[in-house]
Scaffold this active site. Structure first.
Site, PDB file in Angstrom:
ATOM      1  N   ASP A  30       0.848  -1.190   0.000  1.00  0.00           N
ATOM      2  CA  ASP A  30       0.000   0.000   0.000  1.00  0.00           C
ATOM      3  C   ASP A  30       0.881   1.236   0.000  1.00  0.00           C
ATOM      4  O   ASP A  30       1.958   1.248   0.593  1.00  0.00           O
ATOM      5  CB  ASP A  30      -0.949   0.014   1.211  1.00  0.00           C
ATOM      6  N   ASN A 209     -24.208  -4.871  -9.359  1.00  0.00           N
ATOM      7  CA  ASN A 209     -24.399  -3.736  -8.440  1.00  0.00           C
ATOM      8  C   ASN A 209     -25.529  -2.824  -8.893  1.00  0.00           C
ATOM      9  O   ASN A 209     -26.326  -2.353  -8.075  1.00  0.00           O
ATOM     10  CB  ASN A 209     -23.098  -2.936  -8.305  1.00  0.00           C
ATOM     11  N   PHE A 250     -33.055  -7.342  -0.141  1.00  0.00           N
ATOM     12  CA  PHE A 250     -32.953  -6.044  -0.832  1.00  0.00           C
ATOM     13  C   PHE A 250     -34.312  -5.414  -1.094  1.00  0.00           C
ATOM     14  O   PHE A 250     -34.490  -4.691  -2.055  1.00  0.00           O
ATOM     15  CB  PHE A 250     -32.139  -6.175  -2.138  1.00  0.00           C
ATOM     16  N   CYS A 261     -19.531   1.635  -3.199  1.00  0.00           N
ATOM     17  CA  CYS A 261     -19.703   0.908  -4.460  1.00  0.00           C
ATOM     18  C   CYS A 261     -20.947   1.305  -5.244  1.00  0.00           C
ATOM     19  O   CYS A 261     -20.819   1.805  -6.367  1.00  0.00           O
ATOM     20  CB  CYS A 261     -19.716  -0.589  -4.195  1.00  0.00           C
TER      21      CYS A 261
HETATM   22  N1  LIG Z   1     -15.391  -1.875  -0.597  1.00  0.00           N
HETATM   23  C1  LIG Z   1     -16.143  -2.811  -1.129  1.00  0.00           C
HETATM   24  O1  LIG Z   1     -17.095  -3.309  -0.499  1.00  0.00           O
HETATM   25  C2  LIG Z   1     -15.865  -3.320  -2.517  1.00  0.00           C
HETATM   26  C3  LIG Z   1     -16.474  -4.515  -2.940  1.00  0.00           C
HETATM   27  C4  LIG Z   1     -16.204  -4.970  -4.216  1.00  0.00           C
HETATM   28  C5  LIG Z   1     -15.357  -4.248  -5.043  1.00  0.00           C
HETATM   29  N2  LIG Z   1     -14.806  -3.080  -4.618  1.00  0.00           N
HETATM   30  C6  LIG Z   1     -13.906  -2.363  -5.524  1.00  0.00           C
HETATM   31  O2  LIG Z   1     -12.567  -2.648  -5.133  1.00  0.00           O
HETATM   32  C7  LIG Z   1     -11.726  -1.510  -5.347  1.00  0.00           C
HETATM   33  C8  LIG Z   1     -11.057  -1.115  -4.058  1.00  0.00           C
HETATM   34  O3  LIG Z   1     -12.065  -0.732  -3.141  1.00  0.00           O
HETATM   35  P1  LIG Z   1     -11.772  -0.547  -1.584  1.00  0.00           P
HETATM   36  O4  LIG Z   1     -13.077  -0.269  -0.945  1.00  0.00           O
HETATM   37  O5  LIG Z   1     -10.934  -1.654  -1.087  1.00  0.00           O
HETATM   38  O6  LIG Z   1     -10.895   0.797  -1.629  1.00  0.00           O
HETATM   39  P2  LIG Z   1     -10.088   1.450  -0.444  1.00  0.00           P
HETATM   40  O7  LIG Z   1     -10.091   2.903  -0.721  1.00  0.00           O
HETATM   41  O8  LIG Z   1     -10.580   0.945   0.863  1.00  0.00           O
HETATM   42  O9  LIG Z   1      -8.608   0.875  -0.627  1.00  0.00           O
HETATM   43  C9  LIG Z   1      -7.742   1.236  -1.636  1.00  0.00           C
HETATM   44  C10 LIG Z   1      -6.317   1.159  -1.098  1.00  0.00           C
HETATM   45  O10 LIG Z   1      -5.415   1.396  -2.173  1.00  0.00           O
HETATM   46  C11 LIG Z   1      -4.323   2.156  -1.668  1.00  0.00           C
HETATM   47  N3  LIG Z   1      -3.623   2.780  -2.795  1.00  0.00           N
HETATM   48  C12 LIG Z   1      -3.979   3.864  -3.535  1.00  0.00           C
HETATM   49  N4  LIG Z   1      -3.060   4.072  -4.504  1.00  0.00           N
HETATM   50  C13 LIG Z   1      -2.132   3.110  -4.385  1.00  0.00           C
HETATM   51  C14 LIG Z   1      -0.955   2.784  -5.089  1.00  0.00           C
HETATM   52  N5  LIG Z   1      -0.553   3.490  -6.147  1.00  0.00           N
HETATM   53  N6  LIG Z   1      -0.229   1.718  -4.677  1.00  0.00           N
HETATM   54  C15 LIG Z   1      -0.602   0.982  -3.612  1.00  0.00           C
HETATM   55  N7  LIG Z   1      -1.732   1.246  -2.905  1.00  0.00           N
HETATM   56  C16 LIG Z   1      -2.477   2.291  -3.288  1.00  0.00           C
HETATM   57  C17 LIG Z   1      -4.981   3.120  -0.703  1.00  0.00           C
HETATM   58  O11 LIG Z   1      -4.046   3.667   0.199  1.00  0.00           O
HETATM   59  C18 LIG Z   1      -6.017   2.212  -0.038  1.00  0.00           C
HETATM   60  O12 LIG Z   1      -5.480   1.589   1.106  1.00  0.00           O
HETATM   61  C19 LIG Z   1     -12.630  -0.433  -5.950  1.00  0.00           C
HETATM   62  O13 LIG Z   1     -12.575  -0.516  -7.352  1.00  0.00           O
HETATM   63  C20 LIG Z   1     -14.010  -0.851  -5.471  1.00  0.00           C
HETATM   64  O14 LIG Z   1     -15.029  -0.406  -6.335  1.00  0.00           O
HETATM   65  C21 LIG Z   1     -15.038  -2.619  -3.363  1.00  0.00           C
END
Ligand SMILES: NC(=O)c1ccc[n+]([C@@H]2O[C@H](COP(=O)([O-])OP(=O)(O)OC[C@H]3O[C@@H](n4cnc5c(N)ncnc54)[C@H](O)[C@@H]3O)[C@@H](O)[C@H]2O)c1
Length: 436
Positions: A30, A209, A250, A261
């Protein structure tokens, strides 16, 4: 297998931890040094039920490590997951800059064959874009796979360990074989690993979604209509939901969908449609209805207080966009707080897990209470915006004693209207008659 996960947020950390749990050697990368420091000390940086147990177990077993170095990540994993943010851009599209910049850097660092997996939710065509960006930087062989994630915050560990299905989009047999090997331990009960092309996999996530957001929104419109015609949405919901074609889930009305999301994914799919010369009329309506629904309680509150809420104090229970998470992204509570502050109201809040995130957002502009009852002391009304279990059976006598007057605006229909009549509250909920 050796796995790297780039981006250690809600998805990346759960992915990395659960893959370590099935015996893989996982390095989570990260960019956020503070987060990595915390994780290296054994602290989970987010609230996700049951994650801490397997997180610590796998750190102790030396199967789960953390780094800020993408170089280490690219060297370590045979499979490299991209679990990076894809936030909403100004025009509603998904901002792919995090994914494409990481892809470019990975291309520069590649020394041997790797499978690069798009775990982030990304629009159709992103696997092609990632392939193109990496190809420009290297001649080394690699494959890009689309593997959208369906986990739900609050149930993420269970969802990942026991997925209903796993979708893998790839045209490379070599990559598909590796992915199947990786995921086999998670589908021992017979749930499918569905293999398809990259574009169909990418669209599957958005379609799922957007469908769920539409189902919620449809029910919210039915609830609003119930109020106009004197029907009870809870009865309608049960009547509808027992039809197996519809299903029970839902169908709960409320103050709109939020989270990290649904809002951005619905908008991104709508924008993808426009880009392809296709107008998703249904999503247009879903976006508009949800925007209004998030603040559906505000006009009622105003009306109850004769359009004069300046200086009034509101207790708000629940700030996270749903229970069992600390995530406040696009949470209806946040929209309501902003609106009420703009109207000159005072706000006292409580949430079991999301208080720190809300403090970062609102600072001194609102008051924070250590427990649900303290928020209500001398408040003019209580507003409920997240259905945490602890709000379900409150001590109504205590509430009545604390509040200036017994008034509850419930955005999640936690209580029976008849019970609230008996308790002597003015109680306004969604899609049901008010208790006076
Ligand atoms: N949160 C959910 O419930 C969920 C479910 C399914 C899919 N998604 C998808 O998954 C993806 C991530 O979502 P999330 O909720 O985990 O996001 P998040 O914001 O919680 O996590 C993203 C992480 O990436 C890190 N990051 C940013 N730039 C970076 C880089 N260049 N190198 C390394 N790390 C970096 C950030 O510091 C952060 O910790 C999104 O596309 C989201 O739509 C999310």
């Amino acid at each position: 297998m050796k796995i790297s996960v780039i981006g250690t947020g809600y998805v990346g950390l759960v992915t990395g931890t659960c893959l370590a749990e099935t015996g893989n050697d996982v390095l989570c990368v990260d960019i956020d040094k503070g987060k990595v420091d915390k994780m290296q000390k054994g602290q989970v940086p987010i609230y996700e039920p049951h994650l801490d147990i397997i997180f610590n177990r796998n750190i102790k077993a030396n199967r789960l490590k953390f780094s800020t170095s993408l170089k280490d990540g690219v060297e370590h994993g045979d499979i490299i997951f991209l679990a990076l943010p894809t936030p909403e851009d100004d025009d509603g599209s998904a901002d792919l800059s995090y994914v494409l910049e990481a892809a470019k850097d990975i291309g520069r660092l590649l020394k041997s064959y790797k499978v690069i997996v798009d775990k982030s939710t990304v629009p159709v065509g992103t696997a092609d874009k990632v392939t193109e960006v990496i190809s420009k930087e290297t001649d080394i062989e690699f494959d890009v796979v689309s593997n959208p994630e369906f986990l739900r915050e609050g149930f993420a560990v269970d969802d990942f360990l026991k997925p209903e299905r796993i979708v893998i989009g790839s045209s490379s047999n070599r990559a598909i074989e590796l992915m199947e090997k990786l995921y086999k331990p998670f589908v021992r009960s017979g749930n499918p690993i569905i293999i398809m092309d990259e574009r169909s996999a990418e669209l599957t996530k958005y379609a799922a979604n957007a469908f769920l957001a539409t189902k919620i929104t449809f029910m919210n419109e039915i609830a609003n209509f119930c109020e106009k015609v004197g029907a009870d949405v809870d009865k309608v919901r049960v009547g509808m939901g027992t039809d197996s074609r519809i299903g029970k889930r839902f169908l709960f009305p409320g103050i709109g969908y939020g989270g990290s999301c649904f809002p951005k994914d619905v908008k991104a799919l709508h924008k993808s449609g426009q880009d392809a010369n296709y107008n998703f009329n249904i999503l247009d309506a879903v976006i508009k209805v949800n925007d209004v629904q998030k603040k559906v309680l505000i006009p009622r509150i105003e009306s109850y207080f004769n359009q004069d809420i300046k200086g009034k104090t509101f207790a708000i229970w629940g700030l996270a966009f749903k229970p069992e998470t600390d995530d406040i992204r696009e949470a209806p509570a946040i929209y309501m707080i902003e609106d009420l502050l703009n109207r000159g109201a005072n706000i006292n809040v409580f949430d079991p897990e999301a208080m720190d995130n809300v403090k970062n957002r609102f600072g001194e502009a609102i008051r924070y209470s250590n427990n649900m009852y303290d928020t209500t002391i001398d408040a003019d009304a209580l507003i409920i915006s997240t259905e945490w279990s602890i709000f379900r059976t409150p001590n109504f006598a205590k509430l009545k004693n604390n509040l200036k007057q017994p008034v509850i605006f419930d955005g999640r229909n936690l209580y029976e209207v008849e019970d609230m009549v008996k308790e002597g509250f003015y109680y306004s909920s969604i899609g049901r008659k008010d208790a006076n």
